[in-house]
Design a protein around this motif. Structure first.
Motif, PDB file in Angstrom:
ATOM      1  N   ASP A 143      22.120  37.592   7.775  1.00  0.00           N
ATOM      2  CA  ASP A 143      22.828  38.859   7.541  1.00  0.00           C
ATOM      3  C   ASP A 143      21.892  39.972   7.068  1.00  0.00           C
ATOM      4  OD1 ASP A 143      22.485  38.000   4.968  1.00  0.00           O
ATOM      5  OD2 ASP A 143      24.612  37.601   4.589  1.00  0.00           O
ATOM      6  N   GLU A 197      32.119  37.002  10.011  1.00  0.00           N
ATOM      7  CA  GLU A 197      32.250  38.422   9.656  1.00  0.00           C
ATOM      8  C   GLU A 197      31.090  38.911   8.801  1.00  0.00           C
ATOM      9  OE1 GLU A 197      35.799  39.152   7.394  1.00  0.00           O
ATOM     10  OE2 GLU A 197      35.485  37.401   6.127  1.00  0.00           O
ATOM     11  N   ALA A 200      28.733  40.943  10.838  1.00  0.00           N
ATOM     12  CA  ALA A 200      29.253  42.013  11.697  1.00  0.00           C
ATOM     13  C   ALA A 200      28.481  43.322  11.559  1.00  0.00           C
ATOM     14  CB  ALA A 200      30.739  42.240  11.413  1.00  0.00           C
ATOM     15  N   GLU A 201      28.290  43.747  10.327  1.00  0.00           N
ATOM     16  CA  GLU A 201      27.648  45.044  10.116  1.00  0.00           C
ATOM     17  C   GLU A 201      26.207  45.030  10.637  1.00  0.00           C
ATOM     18  OE1 GLU A 201      26.738  47.833   6.281  1.00  0.00           O
ATOM     19  OE2 GLU A 201      28.295  46.296   6.081  1.00  0.00           O
ATOM     20  N   ARG A 202      25.492  43.965  10.311  1.00  0.00           N
ATOM     21  CA  ARG A 202      24.088  43.886  10.727  1.00  0.00           C
ATOM     22  C   ARG A 202      23.969  43.740  12.237  1.00  0.00           C
ATOM     23  NH1 ARG A 202      21.043  45.860   7.215  1.00  0.00           N
ATOM     24  NH2 ARG A 202      21.427  44.274   5.637  1.00  0.00           N
ATOM     25  N   ALA A 204      25.903  45.003  14.475  1.00  0.00           N
ATOM     26  CA  ALA A 204      26.113  46.329  15.076  1.00  0.00           C
ATOM     27  C   ALA A 204      24.850  47.167  14.941  1.00  0.00           C
ATOM     28  CB  ALA A 204      27.294  47.017  14.387  1.00  0.00           C
ATOM     29  N   GLU A 205      24.204  47.051  13.795  1.00  0.00           N
ATOM     30  CA  GLU A 205      22.984  47.818  13.559  1.00  0.00           C
ATOM     31  C   GLU A 205      21.851  47.333  14.474  1.00  0.00           C
ATOM     32  OE1 GLU A 205      20.757  49.328   9.515  1.00  0.00           O
ATOM     33  OE2 GLU A 205      21.909  47.470   9.462  1.00  0.00           O
ATOM     34  N   GLY A 239      32.089  44.917  14.458  1.00  0.00           N
ATOM     35  CA  GLY A 239      31.554  46.270  14.285  1.00  0.00           C
ATOM     36  C   GLY A 239      30.990  46.872  15.564  1.00  0.00           C
TER      37      GLY A 239
END
Ligand code: 6PG
Length: 240
Positions: A143, A197, A200-202, A204-205, A239
């Motif tokens: 992550d 989950e 998710a943020e990473r 997308a990045e 994301g």
């Protein structure tokens, strides 16, 4: 960047990854008589290995022509609970007809630099001095955006010559042994397996954000003459 293939559940992702292994093994063995695969640590690959060890998939692989390697290892002996080798051994290799001569582990019990030298020598002998071209190289993504044991901001990210290095990871206060970027990027097929989950943020990045591979090492994986696959579950894809 490649578009990810999204699966509804982690289980569906594990099954698809196991099927990918079966298909790539069949193709490689038909094409050049062997299948050289580099395994990854992590929880998502573990579920895939368990699928592969089960009927019917386990019977669809000609294990006599499979050669198993690893993309990275922790600095621990092979019977340690954190060993990537031990995880693959228990989830898959003990369950299928493969001989120990076909299993090429990273010797994490050695001092890290020696373990890296030893593994590079194993690869040089196997690939006859030319940079390894794995038929399939599996990766996870942490992550924090790390992959294999290429962690953000660490020295191994700049290695251009060596095939394998010992990499000190300050956030873990520990050493890892890892394939280098040029080695990973020489593979015929690199497949990321990413679930949950928390990723998710990473994810997308990494896939859609600005390029900054020192901060997001997974972005540096771009096979030079091979295929890149991202197999992700719905939760990790939230994301995108
Ligand atoms: C390791 C792995 C590492 C892993 C990621 C994702 O040795 O830890 O090779 O790169 O793949 O940390 O792990 P999960 O799939 O468990 O999230």
């Amino acid at each position: 960047m490649t578009s990810p293939i999204i699966y509804a559940t982690p289980g569906a992702l594990a099954t698809a990854a196991a099927e990918l292994f079966v298909q790539r093994a069949r193709d490689a063995i038909a094409d050049h008589g062997r299948f050289a695969v580099a395994l990854s640590g992590g929880s998502t690959p573990k579920a895939m290995y368990q699928r592969l060890a089960e009927h019917p998939l386990s019977h669809e692989v000609d294990w006599t022509h499979v050669q198993v390697f690893w993309g990275d290892e922790r600095a621990v002996p092979p019977d340690h609970h954190e060993s990537n080798y031990l995880m693959a051994q228990q989830a898959l290799l003990e369950e299928v007809p493969i001989s120990s001569a076909q299993i090429h582990r990273i010797r994490g019990e050695l001092p890290p630099d020696e373990a890296a030298d030893d593994y590079e020598a194993v690869l040089r002998a196997f690939f006859r001095g030319t940079r390894p071209r794995f038929d399939l190289l599996l990766l996870g993504m942490g992550d924090d955006g790390h992959t294999a044991s290429l962690f953000p901001g660490t020295a191994a990210l700049d290695e251009a010559e060596r095939w394998v290095v010992a990499n000190y990871v300050p956030k873990l206060a520990d050493w890892r042994i890892t394939l280098t970027l040029p080695t990973i990027n020489a593979a015929a097929c690199v497949a990321f397996l990413v679930a949950g989950e928390a990723k998710a943020e990473r994810l997308a990045e990494v896939l859609n954000g600005p390029r900054d591979p020192h901060r997001l090492p997974a972005q540096a994986i771009q096979p030079t003459d091979g295929e890149l696959l991202w197999l992700v579950d719905q939760a990790a894809a939230a994301g995108l």
